[in-house]
Design an enzyme around this catalytic site. Structure first.
Site, PDB file in Angstrom:
ATOM      1  N   TYR A 113      -4.918  58.846  46.777  1.00 35.79           N
ATOM      2  CA  TYR A 113      -5.260  59.918  45.378  1.00 35.79           C
ATOM      3  C   TYR A 113      -4.449  59.332  44.872  1.00 35.79           C
ATOM      4  O   TYR A 113      -3.642  58.804  44.644  1.00 35.79           O
ATOM      5  CB  TYR A 113      -7.178  60.575  45.473  1.00 35.79           C
ATOM      6  CG  TYR A 113      -7.795  60.634  44.537  1.00 35.79           C
ATOM      7  CD1 TYR A 113      -8.719  59.326  44.695  1.00 35.79           C
ATOM      8  CD2 TYR A 113      -8.181  61.800  43.363  1.00 35.79           C
ATOM      9  CE1 TYR A 113      -9.436  59.936  43.715  1.00 35.79           C
ATOM     10  CE2 TYR A 113      -8.599  61.586  42.680  1.00 35.79           C
ATOM     11  CZ  TYR A 113      -9.794  60.451  42.377  1.00 35.79           C
ATOM     12  OH  TYR A 113     -10.746  60.618  41.649  1.00 35.79           O
ATOM     13  N   LYS A 168     -30.703  47.832  58.666  1.00 35.52           N
ATOM     14  CA  LYS A 168     -29.906  46.480  58.910  1.00 35.52           C
ATOM     15  C   LYS A 168     -28.539  46.495  58.452  1.00 35.52           C
ATOM     16  O   LYS A 168     -27.440  46.336  58.950  1.00 35.52           O
ATOM     17  CB  LYS A 168     -30.267  46.036  56.821  1.00 35.52           C
ATOM     18  CG  LYS A 168     -30.148  44.179  57.621  1.00 35.52           C
ATOM     19  CD  LYS A 168     -30.706  43.581  57.249  1.00 35.52           C
ATOM     20  CE  LYS A 168     -29.553  41.801  57.611  1.00 35.52           C
ATOM     21  NZ  LYS A 168     -31.505  41.344  58.085  1.00 35.52           N
ATOM     22  N   GLU A 210     -32.620  40.514  50.895  1.00 34.86           N
ATOM     23  CA  GLU A 210     -33.379  41.163  51.861  1.00 34.86           C
ATOM     24  C   GLU A 210     -35.046  41.505  51.073  1.00 34.86           C
ATOM     25  O   GLU A 210     -34.309  42.193  50.753  1.00 34.86           O
ATOM     26  CB  GLU A 210     -32.897  42.106  52.640  1.00 34.86           C
ATOM     27  CG  GLU A 210     -33.053  43.047  53.833  1.00 34.86           C
ATOM     28  CD  GLU A 210     -32.787  42.166  55.285  1.00 34.86           C
ATOM     29  OE1 GLU A 210     -31.782  41.448  55.281  1.00 34.86           O
ATOM     30  OE2 GLU A 210     -33.460  41.756  55.670  1.00 34.86           O
ATOM     31  N   GLY A 270     -42.929  29.928  53.028  1.00 37.09           N
ATOM     32  CA  GLY A 270     -42.992  30.777  52.223  1.00 37.09           C
ATOM     33  C   GLY A 270     -41.175  31.004  52.497  1.00 37.09           C
ATOM     34  O   GLY A 270     -40.343  29.877  52.664  1.00 37.09           O
TER      35      GLY A 270
HETATM   36  N1  LIG Z   1     -37.249  35.923  63.275  1.00 35.21           N
HETATM   37  C1  LIG Z   1     -38.096  36.788  63.318  1.00 35.21           C
HETATM   38  O1  LIG Z   1     -39.276  36.444  64.255  1.00 35.21           O
HETATM   39  C2  LIG Z   1     -38.955  35.854  62.020  1.00 35.21           C
HETATM   40  C3  LIG Z   1     -38.332  35.890  60.356  1.00 35.21           C
HETATM   41  C4  LIG Z   1     -38.749  35.617  59.478  1.00 35.21           C
HETATM   42  C5  LIG Z   1     -39.664  35.639  59.388  1.00 35.21           C
HETATM   43  N2  LIG Z   1     -41.499  35.703  60.446  1.00 35.21           N
HETATM   44  C6  LIG Z   1     -42.709  35.936  59.962  1.00 35.21           C
HETATM   45  O2  LIG Z   1     -42.792  35.069  59.699  1.00 35.21           O
HETATM   46  C7  LIG Z   1     -44.074  35.436  58.519  1.00 35.21           C
HETATM   47  C8  LIG Z   1     -43.654  35.071  57.483  1.00 35.21           C
HETATM   48  O3  LIG Z   1     -42.082  35.162  56.470  1.00 35.21           O
HETATM   49  P1  LIG Z   1     -42.256  34.771  55.061  1.00 35.21           P
HETATM   50  O4  LIG Z   1     -41.632  36.081  54.968  1.00 35.21           O
HETATM   51  O5  LIG Z   1     -41.539  33.216  55.038  1.00 35.21           O
HETATM   52  O6  LIG Z   1     -43.973  34.878  54.367  1.00 35.21           O
HETATM   53  P2  LIG Z   1     -43.847  34.376  53.298  1.00 35.21           P
HETATM   54  O7  LIG Z   1     -44.933  35.634  52.273  1.00 35.21           O
HETATM   55  O8  LIG Z   1     -43.465  34.393  51.829  1.00 35.21           O
HETATM   56  O9  LIG Z   1     -44.886  33.025  53.169  1.00 35.21           O
HETATM   57  C9  LIG Z   1     -46.258  33.590  54.430  1.00 35.21           C
HETATM   58  C10 LIG Z   1     -46.166  31.520  54.430  1.00 35.21           C
HETATM   59  O10 LIG Z   1     -47.434  32.355  55.084  1.00 35.21           O
HETATM   60  C11 LIG Z   1     -48.499  30.483  54.806  1.00 35.21           C
HETATM   61  N3  LIG Z   1     -49.893  30.866  55.360  1.00 35.21           N
HETATM   62  C12 LIG Z   1     -50.377  32.738  55.727  1.00 35.21           C
HETATM   63  N4  LIG Z   1     -51.170  32.491  56.254  1.00 35.21           N
HETATM   64  C13 LIG Z   1     -51.719  31.553  56.372  1.00 35.21           C
HETATM   65  C14 LIG Z   1     -52.750  30.839  57.330  1.00 35.21           C
HETATM   66  N5  LIG Z   1     -53.755  31.640  57.745  1.00 35.21           N
HETATM   67  N6  LIG Z   1     -52.297  29.221  57.888  1.00 35.21           N
HETATM   68  C15 LIG Z   1     -50.665  28.542  57.283  1.00 35.21           C
HETATM   69  N7  LIG Z   1     -50.374  28.869  56.492  1.00 35.21           N
HETATM   70  C16 LIG Z   1     -50.256  30.488  56.741  1.00 35.21           C
HETATM   71  C17 LIG Z   1     -48.555  31.011  53.527  1.00 35.21           C
HETATM   72  O11 LIG Z   1     -49.058  30.156  52.911  1.00 35.21           O
HETATM   73  C18 LIG Z   1     -46.353  30.866  53.061  1.00 35.21           C
HETATM   74  O12 LIG Z   1     -46.537  29.511  52.925  1.00 35.21           O
HETATM   75  C19 LIG Z   1     -43.862  37.147  58.601  1.00 35.21           C
HETATM   76  O13 LIG Z   1     -44.977  37.300  59.925  1.00 35.21           O
HETATM   77  C20 LIG Z   1     -42.281  37.152  59.033  1.00 35.21           C
HETATM   78  O14 LIG Z   1     -42.817  38.978  59.936  1.00 35.21           O
HETATM   79  C21 LIG Z   1     -40.469  36.700  61.243  1.00 35.21           C
END
Ligand SMILES: NC(=O)c1ccc[n+]([C@@H]2O[C@H](COP(=O)([O-])OP(=O)(O)OC[C@H]3O[C@@H](n4cnc5c(N)ncnc54)[C@H](O)[C@@H]3O)[C@@H](O)[C@H]2O)c1
Length: 460
Positions: A113, A168, A210, A270
């Protein structure tokens, strides 16, 4: 479908009669209602009673209450206290700052310091690049969120997002020696988030975005990448994309198919789905068909935002229309990052022979993995209680280790693909099989391999 797990683990302190059958009665009561005992400790022993701690895994908070009720219903047994082990682990938070230098005496103080530190400040003022040599910037990452898309729980805000960001940061340290710190911003305004990150950037060697909701996350990342001279990485997008591309490479090795011949359906466009599509396209599949809540993304759809319009332009060779079930017919691969329970075994049966199904919606996948297995050759989920868990922990620690070691100013698709290949390559031919397409998150070889690949790609 849920099974008892450590996420819902409780310790129940009970007072019981000192009979020979007491232990058996207690463990049977827990077992009868589906609890899984992981520890049984006698805490006190008296002539008229014993006090024991029963630690067990449950399926949910309600199930934990059922277990406690079952114990309490035993004759002569009283429950003294129930501790939720997950809450106990979070008391006071999960990370801390520790000093790397000893501060034992005046000599140490004068160098760490004032007055000594002043010369370090002047050196950095004269040569800002010295910040990476003489400060924590060299090894530190900000984990930035606005709390708008916390896990699968939705918009919980910045304070409720903190336990995830702390976790994280702990993972960054454990797997790659990276010092990460949570930055939970009390705003969900795109401009304010960008400005806040810009203002804190001097301290950090990288920014890990995140749990920021789509579509805002796309603009925030793109604008920060333009403004900052350190890498900006949205883990929900690119960490997922790296792991999916790695897992798919190995799944295709298992089924003996070439990416160039595969029709891939990506459900969910998404944060995760968009990044997966963009990275997959770099690997030249025969076709990608994207599906979201409104059906197959095609070029005739109206009112698309910039992200969807890009996807429509760059996927779906035949401009197919319809729903998910239509897209699946003849597809080689399904990748779901969308919503739970969207299809069943009957739809998997319509996919091509040797189908690969990655159902990653958390906590409940797009299809029950057991059902998917009836017709698919390889199945993966995001869950730890099934084989082939696609988990971003495989990617982000090593990615940032490599970026920091290379003192990278940006991050490119070449680095993301190098990370994906490094993960895939840690599963050698002897271990590769339909239930083992990705390494364990505890495989100590993964983070160094990813770091090395990213560092080389950054220095290329
Ligand atoms: N490593 C992993 O296993 C991992 C990593 C990232 C996200 N995820 C999972 O993926 C999912 C989405 O995450 P995100 O951050 O992209 O969410 P987000 O909200 O950004 O996107 C969700 C997408 O899913 C679509 N969607 C929702 N309901 C639907 C349906 N009934 N039929 C078809 N499409 C549908 C929406 O239109 C949108 O495009 C979450 O459940 C998340 O936990 C898993």
């Amino acid at each position: 479908m849920p099974v008892p797990g450590p996420g819902y683990s409780i310790t129940v302190r009970v007072e019981a009669p000192p009979s020979a059958s007491a232990a058996g009665d207690l463990t049977s009561a827990v077992g009868r209602v589906g609890g899984v005992i992981t520890a049984f400790d006698v805490v006190e022993s008296h002539s008229d009673r014993v006090v024991v701690d029963i630690t067990c895994n449950a399926m949910s908070a309600n199930h934990a209450r059922d277990i406690t009720d079952a114990i309490e219903a035993l004759p002569g047994v009283a429950v003294r206290k129930v501790s939720d082990r997950t809450f106990l682990m979070h008391l006071g938070g999960k990370i801390e700052v520790t000093a790397k230098v000893a501060l034992r005496n005046r000599d140490d103080l004068s160098r760490a310091y004032t007055p000594g530190v002043a010369r370090i400040c002047q050196a950095i003022a004269e040569n800002p690049d010295d910040a990476r040599r003489l400060t924590i910037k060299r090894n530190t990452v900000a984990v930035v969120t606005d709390g708008s898309a916390v896990l699968g729980l939705g918009n919980l805000g910045p304070a409720a997002a903190l336990p995830v960001m702390e976790g994280k940061a702990a993972l960054f340290k454990k797997f790659a020696g990276v010092d990460a710190w949570p930055v939970c911003l009390d705003t969900q305004d795109t401009e304010e988030i960008i400005r806040a990150v810009e203002l804190i950037a001097p301290v950090y060697g990288g920014i890990n975005l995140e749990d920021i909701a789509a579509p805002r996350c796309f603009e925030i990342e793109a604008r920060l990448r333009e403004k900052l001279d350190i890498p900006v990485f949205h883990d929900d997008q690119h960490g997922t994309a790296i792991c999916v591309v790695a897992a798919l490479r190995n799944a295709l090795r298992v089924v003996g198919k070439d990416m160039a011949d595969c029709k891939i359906v990506v459900c969910g466009v998404g944060a995760a789905g968009s990044a997966i599509i963009r990275l997959l396209l770099q690997r030249g599949p025969a076709d990608v068909v994207a599906v979201d809540i409104d059906g197959i993304v095609n070029r005739d759809r109206r009112n698309m935002d910039a992200n969807l319009a890009w996807v429509a332009q760059n996927t779906n060779r035949d401009n197919q229309t319809g729903r998910l079930h239509d897209a699946l017919v003849g597809a080689d691969v399904f990748i779901g990052v969308s919503a739970p329970n969207l299809f069943g075994a009957a739809q998997v049966a319509t996919m091509a022979k040797g189908a690969v199904v990655f159902a990653l919606a958390n906590p409940d996948p797009e299809i029950d993995p057991v059902e998917a297995h009836q017709h698919a050759a390889v199945v993966a989920t995001g869950r730890s209680d099934y084989p082939n868990q696609i988990n971003n922990v495989l990617a982000f620690p090593g990615v940032f280790r490599g970026l920091l070691d290379a003192q990278a100013k940006t991050i490119t698709d070449a680095m993301l693909l190098a990370a994906a290949d490094a993960i895939a390559d840690t599963v050698d031919g002897d271990r590769l099989n339909p239930s083992f397409i990705v390494p364990s998150v505890f495989d100590a070889a993964v983070a160094p391999a990813v770091a090395d690949a990213v560092r080389k790609a950054a220095q290329a």
